[in-house]
Design a protein around this motif. Structure first.
Motif, PDB file in Angstrom:
ATOM      1  N   ASP A   9      36.714  41.723  42.994  1.00  0.00           N
ATOM      2  CA  ASP A   9      37.341  40.402  42.846  1.00  0.00           C
ATOM      3  C   ASP A   9      36.392  39.276  43.252  1.00  0.00           C
ATOM      4  O   ASP A   9      35.991  39.182  44.406  1.00  0.00           O
ATOM      5  CB  ASP A   9      38.603  40.358  43.702  1.00  0.00           C
ATOM      6  N   THR A  15      42.656  37.783  38.307  1.00  0.00           N
ATOM      7  CA  THR A  15      42.293  39.142  38.745  1.00  0.00           C
ATOM      8  C   THR A  15      43.508  40.081  38.772  1.00  0.00           C
ATOM      9  O   THR A  15      43.430  41.223  38.320  1.00  0.00           O
ATOM     10  CB  THR A  15      41.617  39.104  40.128  1.00  0.00           C
ATOM     11  N   ALA A  19      44.465  43.852  36.701  1.00  0.00           N
ATOM     12  CA  ALA A  19      45.027  45.082  37.280  1.00  0.00           C
ATOM     13  C   ALA A  19      46.323  45.474  36.562  1.00  0.00           C
ATOM     14  O   ALA A  19      46.552  46.645  36.253  1.00  0.00           O
ATOM     15  CB  ALA A  19      45.279  44.884  38.766  1.00  0.00           C
ATOM     16  N   ILE A  31      42.240  46.445  43.164  1.00  0.00           N
ATOM     17  CA  ILE A  31      41.395  45.265  43.325  1.00  0.00           C
ATOM     18  C   ILE A  31      40.703  45.397  44.678  1.00  0.00           C
ATOM     19  O   ILE A  31      41.367  45.603  45.697  1.00  0.00           O
ATOM     20  CB  ILE A  31      42.254  43.992  43.278  1.00  0.00           C
ATOM     21  N   SER A  52      35.337  40.860  38.096  1.00  0.00           N
ATOM     22  CA  SER A  52      36.285  39.847  37.633  1.00  0.00           C
ATOM     23  C   SER A  52      35.597  38.508  37.394  1.00  0.00           C
ATOM     24  O   SER A  52      34.429  38.321  37.732  1.00  0.00           O
ATOM     25  CB  SER A  52      37.395  39.646  38.670  1.00  0.00           C
ATOM     26  N   ILE A 329      46.365  41.821  48.195  1.00  0.00           N
ATOM     27  CA  ILE A 329      45.294  41.175  47.429  1.00  0.00           C
ATOM     28  C   ILE A 329      44.910  39.834  48.043  1.00  0.00           C
ATOM     29  O   ILE A 329      43.747  39.452  48.051  1.00  0.00           O
ATOM     30  CB  ILE A 329      45.732  40.966  45.957  1.00  0.00           C
TER      31      ILE A 329
END
Ligand code: XMP
Length: 512
Positions: A9, A15, A19, A31, A52, A329
């Motif tokens: 990422d 991003t 996924a 990620i 990404s 994330i």
């Protein structure tokens, strides 16, 4: 261990979407931090890597970078926008700021055959969003796609097989994006597509059994989808070793405590404790008007109540939580999660340290809709499965200003009417949240021949995919009219209803 694709990422707002798209193709992906080490990557069944996009330029001083040694891992790598530029720069290409910033839909021409584009027409629409571009790639690269402004919209490095694209295949504005990602996964990385939610359930159940052994687990059950699914997974895995604790914090919706109790005792057999701590919470909220202070006090009180309850359950070693992937994330992105510091959302964060329990978070690699699907597979009651998200601090952040028992009652009564009316609308399943907000202002009205001086309710009805962005919904006027007239007629203390027509951003969904 399932095969997996790593997404490094670099801070793109898309991003998470990458996924999502990959998992839709039945390939497990995660990620990861952009500088994840090659050793960590190759310790699993790594099939491919995606770099990404991101907001930086590769030559900026603090631009996030990956470890160049990932190019020696012998797995296919795909760079998207910033990821393409970074890959090119590492492999010897030259990147400079573009003369024309490209943003939005554009046509690309596929100029050389490549597995990435198989099944596509030679000209296709894609979504561009970039400032820099790759300008010089003669040495060792092939150009596989171009646009009018971008001579290298797609490239391939001959020796390493690295591919880069200057557009976003993960967004719906790139109609063939799914085909491109699928080509990468199946034709280039040779994935077998072994990821499914039923496999997840089986593996998680076994893993939980092994981790927990003969110890006991407590879970804070909120009645929402996430904690309910955690309860079901644990029930399946360790049965009676699980105790669920439901705390009525005094700021729930009308009759919610009893509804949750009935829903669970009717459908399941796990140990459930229902604690009514209304008085304690309302005392601790007395006189507080600042939203973050409300959250803090509710969070702290919850910890106190939970601690006390958990203290008399023997042999507890684990605390289960319904943490989801978007929360995880947020802590990975090099630029921080988009809404990380706007509101302090995770109000039970202090629990594990304070209780000295180990955490079990079986859903931490899943997205919300995957959790719903798992709930469905595990037989979660439909009324639980489709519940709207409800914030931890509950109605306390919907009664603006001071939270009192009277204000809460007014809001609850209005809220019931909003739900009853709106559930009849055919568009109801598309609503993310629909609720009322009690405003701390009084306005003049007239009822019969009497002057009134009462409060105002604002209607907040939004659609959203994940709560990160939201749009207000254009409800049919008849529904709005009946909500308004019913609230003014039936709820004592309200003489005016207004409609919130703001999107997020710039507003947020909740008012506090
Ligand atoms: P906002 O208001 O930030 O909300 O646009 C986004 C989503 O998060 C929920 N929300 C919370 N959930 N604790 C929670 O558990 C909180 O303090 C909190 N604040 C907002 C909100 O209902 C929406 O779904």
């Amino acid at each position: 261990m399932p095969e997996f694709v790593a997404i490094l990422d670099f801070g793109s707002q898309y991003t998470q979407l990458i996924a999502r798209r990959i998992r839709e193709q039945k390939v497990y992906c995660e990620i990861l931090k952009c500088d994840t080490s090659p050793e960590e990557l190759s310790s699993r069944q790594l099939k491919g890597i995606i770099l990404s996009g991101g907001p930086s330029g590769v030559y900026e001083e603090d631009a996030p970078r990956c470890n160049p040694a990932i190019f020696d891992l012998n797995v296919p790598i795909l760079g998207i926008c910033y990821g393409m530029q970074l890959g090119c720069e590492i492999l010897g290409g030259k990147v400079v700021p573009a003369q024309h910033r490209e943003y939005g839909s554009t046509e690309i021409e596929i100029s050389q055959e490549d597995d990435l584009f198989s099944g596509l027409d030679t000209s296709t629409t894609v979504w561009m969003s970039h400032g820099d571009r790759v300008t010089d790639i003669e040495e060792g690269f092939d150009t596989i796609a171009k646009t009018e402004n971008c001579p290298h919209a797609g490239i391939r490095h001959r020796e390493s097989g690295f591919r880069g694209i200057q557009f976003h295949p993960e967004v719906t504005h790139t109609p063939e994006g799914t085909t491109i990602l699928r080509n990468f996964l199946y034709s280039i990385c040779n994935c077998s597509g072994d990821w499914s939610l039923s496999r997840f359930i089986d593996e998680k159940t076994a893993e939980l059994k092994e981790t927990i052994g003969s110890k006991n687990v407590v879970l804070g059950l909120s009645g929402g989808v996430d904690s309910s699914v955690v309860a079901l997974l644990l029930d399946r895995s360790i049965g009676k070793q699980l105790t669920c604790i439901f705390v009525d914090n005094g700021v729930l919706r009308k009759d919610e405590r009893e509804q949750v109790r009935t829903m669970f005792t009717d459908n399941y057999e796990f140990n459930l404790r229902v604690v009514n701590a209304t008085e304690l919470f309302l005392n601790n909220l007395a006189g507080v008007v600042d939203p973050e202070e409300k959250r803090k006090r509710i969070g702290n009180t919850f910890i106190d109540v939970f601690k006390e309850e958990a203290a008399d359950i023997p042999d507890v070693e684990f605390l289960a939580q319904g943490t989801l992937y978007p929360d995880v994330i947020e802590s990975i992105s090099p630029i921080g999660g988009p809404s990380a510091t706007i509101k302090s959302h995770h109000n039970v964060g202090g629990l594990p340290e304070q209780l000295g329990f180990e955490l079990v978070e079986p859903l931490r690699s899943l997205f919300k809709d995957e959790v719903r699907q798992i709930g469905k597979e595990l037989g979660l009651a439909p009324e639980l499965l489709h519940r709207q998200p409800f914030p931890g601090p509950g109605l306390a952040v919907r009664v603006l200003g001071e939270v009192t028992a009277d204000n809460l009652d007014i809001l609850r009564n209005a809220d019931v009417i909003i739900q009853e009316e709106i559930e009849q609308w055919e568009g109801y399943p598309g609503i993310w949240q629909s609720f009322g907000v009690l405003l701390p202002v009084q306005t003049v009205g007239v009822m019969g021949d009497q002057r009134t001086y009462d409060n105002v309710i604002a209607l907040r009805i939004v659609e959203s995919l994940d709560g990160m962005t939201a749009n207000w919904i254009h409800l049919p006027q008849e529904i709005l009219a009946s909500i308004s007239s019913r609230i003014c007629n039936e709820v004592h203390g309200i003489n005016r209803v207004v409609l919130d027509i703001s999107s997020k951003p710039p507003s947020t969904i909740e008012w506090e």
